[in-house]
Design a protein around this motif. Structure first.
Motif, PDB file in Angstrom:
ATOM      1  N   ALA A 134       0.832  -1.214   0.000  1.00 55.63           N
ATOM      2  CA  ALA A 134       0.000   0.000   0.000  1.00 55.63           C
ATOM      3  C   ALA A 134       0.864   1.261   0.000  1.00 55.63           C
ATOM      4  O   ALA A 134       0.602   2.210  -0.747  1.00 55.63           O
ATOM      5  N   LYS A 135       1.894   1.276   0.824  1.00 58.47           N
ATOM      6  CA  LYS A 135       2.758   2.457   0.907  1.00 58.47           C
ATOM      7  C   LYS A 135       3.603   2.631  -0.351  1.00 58.47           C
ATOM      8  O   LYS A 135       3.814   3.752  -0.822  1.00 58.47           O
ATOM      9  N   MET A 136       4.085   1.530  -0.907  1.00 56.59           N
ATOM     10  CA  MET A 136       4.896   1.633  -2.116  1.00 56.59           C
ATOM     11  C   MET A 136       4.069   2.062  -3.316  1.00 56.59           C
ATOM     12  O   MET A 136       4.567   2.770  -4.193  1.00 56.59           O
ATOM     13  N   ILE A 137       2.813   1.665  -3.370  1.00 52.55           N
ATOM     14  CA  ILE A 137       1.949   2.153  -4.446  1.00 52.55           C
ATOM     15  C   ILE A 137       1.854   3.668  -4.371  1.00 52.55           C
ATOM     16  O   ILE A 137       1.992   4.374  -5.381  1.00 52.55           O
ATOM     17  N   GLU A 138       1.647   4.193  -3.175  1.00 59.47           N
ATOM     18  CA  GLU A 138       1.576   5.652  -3.011  1.00 59.47           C
ATOM     19  C   GLU A 138       2.911   6.309  -3.357  1.00 59.47           C
ATOM     20  O   GLU A 138       2.944   7.377  -3.977  1.00 59.47           O
ATOM     21  N   HIS A 139       4.004   5.688  -2.956  1.00 58.19           N
ATOM     22  CA  HIS A 139       5.336   6.211  -3.264  1.00 58.19           C
ATOM     23  C   HIS A 139       5.538   6.278  -4.783  1.00 58.19           C
ATOM     24  O   HIS A 139       5.996   7.291  -5.326  1.00 58.19           O
ATOM     25  N   HIS A 140       5.177   5.213  -5.467  1.00 59.80           N
ATOM     26  CA  HIS A 140       5.330   5.178  -6.924  1.00 59.80           C
ATOM     27  C   HIS A 140       4.372   6.153  -7.604  1.00 59.80           C
ATOM     28  O   HIS A 140       4.727   6.758  -8.618  1.00 59.80           O
ATOM     29  N   ARG A 141       3.168   6.304  -7.061  1.00 60.12           N
ATOM     30  CA  ARG A 141       2.242   7.304  -7.618  1.00 60.12           C
ATOM     31  C   ARG A 141       2.853   8.699  -7.508  1.00 60.12           C
ATOM     32  O   ARG A 141       2.711   9.524  -8.414  1.00 60.12           O
TER      33      ARG A 141
END
Length: 144
Positions: free
Chosen positions: A90-97
């Motif tokens: 979940a956090k990495m998706i936000e980071h990549h976004r």
């Protein structure tokens, strides 16, 4: 020499190299980025420079990325999961976004062909990685 453009380039190269790679220059940039990030975490702030986004002396470059940076940090703080694995995704998706949003700013505002090339690479790579992370499912747990 201003450090903001160098930091942006290092960040873009670091993000584009998330899938790994053997280029020693990219590895050196990843290492430097990790050291810089660790130093800012130890200080307890995203940035302590007088040119940080939102500060009185923010540069036009800082202001261009302020919204995408703030959205990324807010998204990462809100992202969670029941397990470390789920929270990580979940956090990495936000980071990549956030990386994609920053690449969009660079593509819209930069006229430097190399920056535009790197931003395009970051956007393509991070978009694929987001799709892979969204497709991830936890491994089935053995029943007792």
């Amino acid at each position: 020499m201003r450090l903001a453009p160098i930091a942006l380039i290092a960040f873009a190269l670091t993000l584009s190299a998330c899938e790994g790679g053997g280029d020693p220059v990219e590895q050196a940039l990843r290492d430097a980025s990790a050291e810089n990030h660790a130093a800012t975490v130890r200080v307890g702030a995203v940035s302590t420079t007088p040119h940080a986004a939102g500060s009185h002396g923010a540069t036009p470059g800082d202001r261009a990325f302020a919204a995408s940076e703030a959205e990324m940090h807010t998204g990462m703080a809100k992202a969670s999961g029941a397990t470390v694995d789920e929270a990580y995704i979940a956090k990495m998706i936000e980071h990549h976004r956030g990386a994609v949003a920053m690449a969009d700013v660079a593509l819209a505002q930069s006229r430097d062909p190399e920056i535009r090339r790197m931003a395009g690479l970051v956007k393509d790579t991070q978009t694929r990685e987001i799709a892979g992370m969204r497709a991830w499912r936890p491994a089935a747990q053995p029943t007792p």
